[in-house]
Design an enzyme around this catalytic site. Structure first.
Site, PDB file in Angstrom:
ATOM      1  N   GLY A 458       0.807  -1.282   0.238  1.00  0.00           N
ATOM      2  CA  GLY A 458       0.266  -0.224   0.096  1.00  0.00           C
ATOM      3  C   GLY A 458       1.154   1.753   0.277  1.00  0.00           C
ATOM      4  N   PHE A 460       1.297   3.420   2.358  1.00  0.00           N
ATOM      5  CA  PHE A 460       2.326   3.353   3.521  1.00  0.00           C
ATOM      6  C   PHE A 460       3.017   2.277   4.075  1.00  0.00           C
ATOM      7  CE2 PHE A 460      -1.027   6.634   3.438  1.00  0.00           C
ATOM      8  CZ  PHE A 460      -0.187   7.498   3.637  1.00  0.00           C
ATOM      9  N   GLY A 461       2.978   1.192   3.458  1.00  0.00           N
ATOM     10  CA  GLY A 461       3.432  -0.462   3.831  1.00  0.00           C
ATOM     11  C   GLY A 461       3.055  -1.281   3.701  1.00  0.00           C
ATOM     12  N   VAL A 463       0.794  -4.953   3.527  1.00  0.00           N
ATOM     13  CA  VAL A 463      -0.174  -5.183   3.801  1.00  0.00           C
ATOM     14  C   VAL A 463       0.036  -7.065   3.650  1.00  0.00           C
ATOM     15  CG1 VAL A 463      -2.861  -5.568   3.328  1.00  0.00           C
ATOM     16  CG2 VAL A 463      -1.494  -3.309   3.168  1.00  0.00           C
ATOM     17  N   LYS A 477      -1.816  -4.557   7.729  1.00  0.00           N
ATOM     18  CA  LYS A 477      -1.493  -3.522   7.081  1.00  0.00           C
ATOM     19  C   LYS A 477      -0.046  -3.107   7.919  1.00  0.00           C
ATOM     20  CE  LYS A 477      -2.645   0.910   3.743  1.00  0.00           C
ATOM     21  NZ  LYS A 477      -4.151   1.942   3.900  1.00  0.00           N
ATOM     22  N   ASP A 575      -9.053  10.349  -2.199  1.00  0.00           N
ATOM     23  CA  ASP A 575      -8.193   9.364  -3.054  1.00  0.00           C
ATOM     24  C   ASP A 575      -8.736   8.716  -3.291  1.00  0.00           C
ATOM     25  OD1 ASP A 575      -6.078   8.924  -4.365  1.00  0.00           O
ATOM     26  OD2 ASP A 575      -4.582   7.912  -2.825  1.00  0.00           O
TER      27      ASP A 575
END
Ligand SMILES: *[C@@H]1O[C@H](CO)[C@@H](O)[C@H](O)[C@H]1NC(C)=O
Ligand SMILES: *[C@@H]1O[C@H](CO)[C@@H](O)[C@H](O)[C@H]1NC(C)=O
Ligand SMILES: *[C@@H]1O[C@H](CO)[C@@H](O)[C@H](O)[C@H]1NC(C)=O
Ligand SMILES: *[C@@H]1O[C@H](CO)[C@@H](O)[C@H](O)[C@H]1NC(C)=O
Ligand SMILES: *[C@@H]1O[C@H](CO)[C@@H](O)[C@H](O)[C@H]1NC(C)=O
Ligand SMILES: *[C@@H]1O[C@H](CO)[C@@H](O)[C@H](O)[C@H]1NC(C)=O
Ligand SMILES: *[C@@H]1O[C@H](CO)[C@@H](O)[C@H](O)[C@H]1NC(C)=O
Length: 790
Positions: A458, A460-461, A463, A477, A575
């Site tokens: 994702g 931010f990091g 999953v 996540k 978004d």
């Protein structure tokens, strides 16, 4: 008479006593029965009377004095009977406390329901393995420090409404310190005695929660904390001589009954469903029944009779209700009611008033039976109360927002001022109790974050997919530890998502903050994202058919309409794009990634301090000037809708003419009304042209260059569902708007200066889609784009 050892004066002894109960009082000569072991008297009408004298009967094993209009206290000697196994004095007017001196260590069932007993619960009553029902009484508040709330105690204690003090929610959820509602819901759907079940009602899928997994204690209270409801059941099927009672019934392999009715919950005496944290207002309540215990053959037909009363919000609404009399055996029955909710709670109670058959040949099953409960608000919008209320809600929302921002800012500042040494105590200001997972749990679930469990990367990091011990599949996540934005985003996400639930929004199960790890636990989506379903060229994927695409389109619109207009916290997602729409196993769309969502403080557009979004989906006014409103999401939705119809990625697809992108092309087609050219050729003739054309028209409305011209999401839903028609808007040929709209695309070309074409640029957009005015070297300053493009 003196030899008598068993005295049963309950209507539960047989079907002879139907109708009026016995006439009291209990004869005083009962005290002469020294050898009495089993005393059962219930449903006596008559004046109030004291507890009968039983001090001589030392061998008592069972004492049932239910609904006998008893007043006064429970004599202390009762607690000292050595052989006493069951004491049921429920539904009386008993007052006073419980003796501390309890000798009878064989006591296993204590039913004190519906009295006015007060004082503390003595430790000596809490015997390992016992069933103790204290519900509906006036005991001292059962706070977390009370002995009844001790964890690890092997007993069933029902504390539902066991005290009058504390706030109303503490009565329902005892053993909690600060009972407060995380959010207010406006419906309740329970498949009694069964498992979670999806039912089609009025063209909507309705998810019924199951209660089959609740423990089968004889006096028990269970809650479903996810949807804020619970059930309290009391009583023991006395006559079945079976220690382990069964409180659920199911009819296997029934083809005649809808599945909602093939399971049911039973109760020997009283069963209460309670929904707490419900929005105040008026509700429609449907109670679903089907007699599945008694069969239609002649042997049982004359024996089985089930009669019970129904109370809603404490009011008797059906007396002597008999399912069989209403519809016969094995047929579904829906009984509608209306009710008002004032203190955020709704209580539906089924109570066996001692009538009908108790001695049922197969098993002692006679009490209330219910198949399902559904509660829906009378006003559709679920926005209940006058304007004043709305104002206070908005007030609370703003307060909540400020608090959230202050906490976020404080935590953010603390972390980074301390040179990245994390201080997790900072999180304690955020109430995460209800949805906390331990790191160990999540490590086990994801096999120690095994790379093979990774299902995606994702913003931010990574999953991961995981399986909890109870079999629930989850998506975890993991926020990358170096992501600065990530941490702030994290708090935002928890605060915001936990408040919001809708069938078209991804559910946040909880989170975990432990050892340097920040993890969010979401429901797992079997079918990945809409982007992969639409654009992945992988041949093994089956093509989404039109009906599914249309469903997805409507689903996203509903989810957004909810976020913008219906949820208590009004949210701009910011978004919306095909990768942020996930698909569950039935290909229902769910909007994910509220990380960027922020509460909108004002109805009016305002300049946001931070722009975050994805190129190609961002509304021009937002991308260029940071003007953020709900209409920015509407724009993004329009782009996604076009992608759904065409099966092409707005960014990657370069039409064969001088259009910049899919949207540009669609606008050109609007002039000639040749919408069909847009339709995904892979669908061939299997597309519903009328629906597809509606989607394109709506998408073009949504992507109008001027925010004021775009419809609201609820209007979009209504247009897609055919409830309102799509207004004809003259194609936008004005240079100004057109320029604005495609400026974002052109900007994106400039951003990727090293890339020679839009096509290759789009491939790298992935890692660089989020940019921000909080300028740092690797982030793009929107202001600078602004100047470059003009
Ligand atoms: C109680 O039972 C015992 C024997 O089981 C008998 O001897 C005695 O007389 C009985 N007492 C009374 C009061 O009935
Ligand atoms: C219980 O006793 C009170 C007072 O004597 C009386 O008013 C009431 O009707 C009685 N209840 C029943 C169910 O008989
Ligand atoms: C509940 O118990 C308290 C004492 O513990 C007493 O003062 C109060 O009157 C009781 N309430 C009712 C309704 O009986
Ligand atoms: C229900 O059907 C399954 C297989 O479809 C069968 O194994 C089972 O025995 C059936 N149960 C009853 C009660 O008929
Ligand atoms: C029960 O029996 C009655 C008549 O004997 C019949 O009309 C009815 O359809 C039967 N119901 C079921 C569920 O078999
Ligand atoms: C519930 O209220 C509606 C009006 O909102 C009415 O039409 C309906 O008859 C009521 N139902 C019951 C069971 O009272
Ligand atoms: C609602 O709660 C308030 C305060 O907790 C209480 O005074 C009031 O009686 C309650 N109303 C109902 C209908 O339970």
């Amino acid at each position: 008479m003196w030899q008598l050892s068993i005295l049963i004066l309950c209507s539960c002894s047989g079907r002879e006593i139907i109708g009026a109960g016995l006439q009291g009082p209990i004869p005083s000569s009962i005290s002469l029965l020294r050898n009495l072991t089993d005393l059962r008297i219930c449903e006596i009408s008559g004046p109030a009377q004291g507890f009968p004298l039983l001090d001589n009967a030392n061998g008592l094993v069972t004492v049932v004095l239910r609904s006998c209009n008893l007043s006064g206290g429970i004599p202390a000697y009762i607690w000292q009977k050595r052989d006493l196994l069951l004491l049921d004095v429920s539904f009386n007017k008993l007052v006073g406390g419980i003796s501390r001196d309890i000798i009878g260590r064989s006591l296993r069932y204590v039913f004190l329901t519906s009295n006015m007993l007060s004082g503390d619960i003595p430790d000596s009553l809490l015997i390992e393995g016992a069933t103790i029902d204290l519900s509906y009484n006036n005991f001292t508040w059962q706070g977390p420090d009370s002995p009844t709330c001790r964890p690890n105690m092997n007993l069933f204690v029902n504390l539902f409404k066991s005290s009058l003090s504390g706030n109303p929610l503490q009565d329902i959820l005892p053993c909690t310190r600060d009972a407060k509602c995380p959010r207010y819901g406006c419906s309740l759907h329970v498949n009694s005695g069964g498992n979670e079940l999806r039912v089609r009602e009025n063209n909507h899928d309705v998810l019924y929660d199951g209660d089959a997994s609740f423990d089968n204690g004889a006096g028990s209270f269970h809650t479903n904390t996810k949807n804020n409801w619970g059930l309290s059941s009391t009583g023991d099927f006395l006559d079945d001589n079976i220690q382990t009672n069964i409180y659920v019934a199911s009819l296997e392999n029934s083809t005649k009954l809808p599945s909602l009715y093939t399971t049911a919950r039973l109760s020997p005496l009283s069963l209460t469903y309670i929904s707490y944290c419900l929005q105040n207002g008026d509700y429609h309540i449907n109670l679903h029944f089907a007699e599945i215990q008694y069969t239609n053959d002649t042997t049982y037909r004359n024996l089985g009779r089930r009669i019970f009363n129904i109370y809603i919000q404490g009011q008797l609404v059906k007396k002597d209700f008999n399912i069989e009399d209403e519809v016969g055996i094995g047929r579904p029955l829906v009984v509608p009611f209306n009710a008002s909710v004032v203190n955020h709670t709704l209580e539906v109670r089924f109570y066996w008033a001692g009538k009908g058959t108790a001695r049922f040949p197969k098993r002692g099953r006679y009490g209330p039976l219910v198949s399902a409960i559904s509660v829906n608000p009378i006003s559709k919008r679920c926005s209940i109360g006058g304007k004043k209320k709305t104002v206070t809600y908005v007030g609370f929302a703003i307060m909540g927002l400020c608090l959230l921002m202050i906490i976020s800012a404080a935590v953010w500042w603390k972390w980074f001022s301390k040179d990245n040494t994390r201080n997790y105590e900072d999180f304690q200001g955020v109430d995460l109790k209800t949805m906390s997972f331990s790191l160990k749990q999540l490590k086990t679930a994801t096999r120690n974050f095994n790379p093979t469990s990774k299902i995606g990367e994702g913003g931010f990091g990574p999953v991961y997919k995981g399986t909890l011990r109870d079999g629930t599949i989850i998506a975890v996540k993991q926020l990358s530890s170096r992501s600065r934005q990530g941490n702030r985003e994290f708090l935002n996400e928890i605060g915001v998502i936990s408040c919001i639930q809708h069938p078209n929004l991804v559910k946040l199960h909880g989170c975990c903050i432990e050892e340097d790890q920040l993890l969010l636990v979401y429901e797992y989506m079997e079918n990945n994202s809409l982007a992969s379903a639409l654009f992945d060229s992988n041949k093994s994927r089956t093509l989404l058919d039109w009906a599914t695409r249309f469903k997805i389109c409507v689903g996203i619109a509903r989810g957004l309409a909810f976020l913008h207009e219906e949820s208590r916290l009004k949210i701009v997602h910011r978004d919306i794009k095909a990768t942020n729409v996930l698909l569950d196993k039935d290909l229902n769309p769910k909007i994910s990634d509220f990380g960027l969502a922020r509460l909108d403080e004002d109805e009016k557009t305002h300049v946001s301090t931070r722009v975050a979004g994805t190129i190609g989906y961002m509304a021009p006014e937002y991308a260029l000037w940071g003007h953020l409103s709900y209409k920015a999401d509407v724009y993004s939705f329009g782009v996604v809708a076009l992608e759904i119809v065409s099966g092409k990625n707005n960014n990657k697809y370069i039409p064969n003419n001088d259009s910049v992108c899919l949207l540009d092309w669609a606008c050109r087609l609007q002039t000639s009304k040749q919408y069909e050219e847009l339709f995904d050729e892979r669908l061939e003739s299997k597309i519903n042209k009328e629906e597809a054309e509606t989607v394109v028209k709506v998408a073009l409305l949504c992507t109008n260059g001027s925010p004021q011209m775009r419809p609201t999401m609820s209007e979009v839903v209504s247009m897609l569902e055919g409830r309102t028609c799509v207004p004809e808007v003259a194609p936008e040929l004005g240079r100004h708007f057109e320029d604005l709209r495609f400026q974002t695309m052109r900007c994106s070309n400039q951003i990727g200066e090293t890339e020679s074409s839009v096509r290759t640029y789009s491939a790298t957009v992935k890692s660089d889609t989020r940019f921000s005015t909080t300028s740092s070297n690797d982030q793009l300053d929107v202001q600078s784009v602004d100047t470059r493009s003009f």
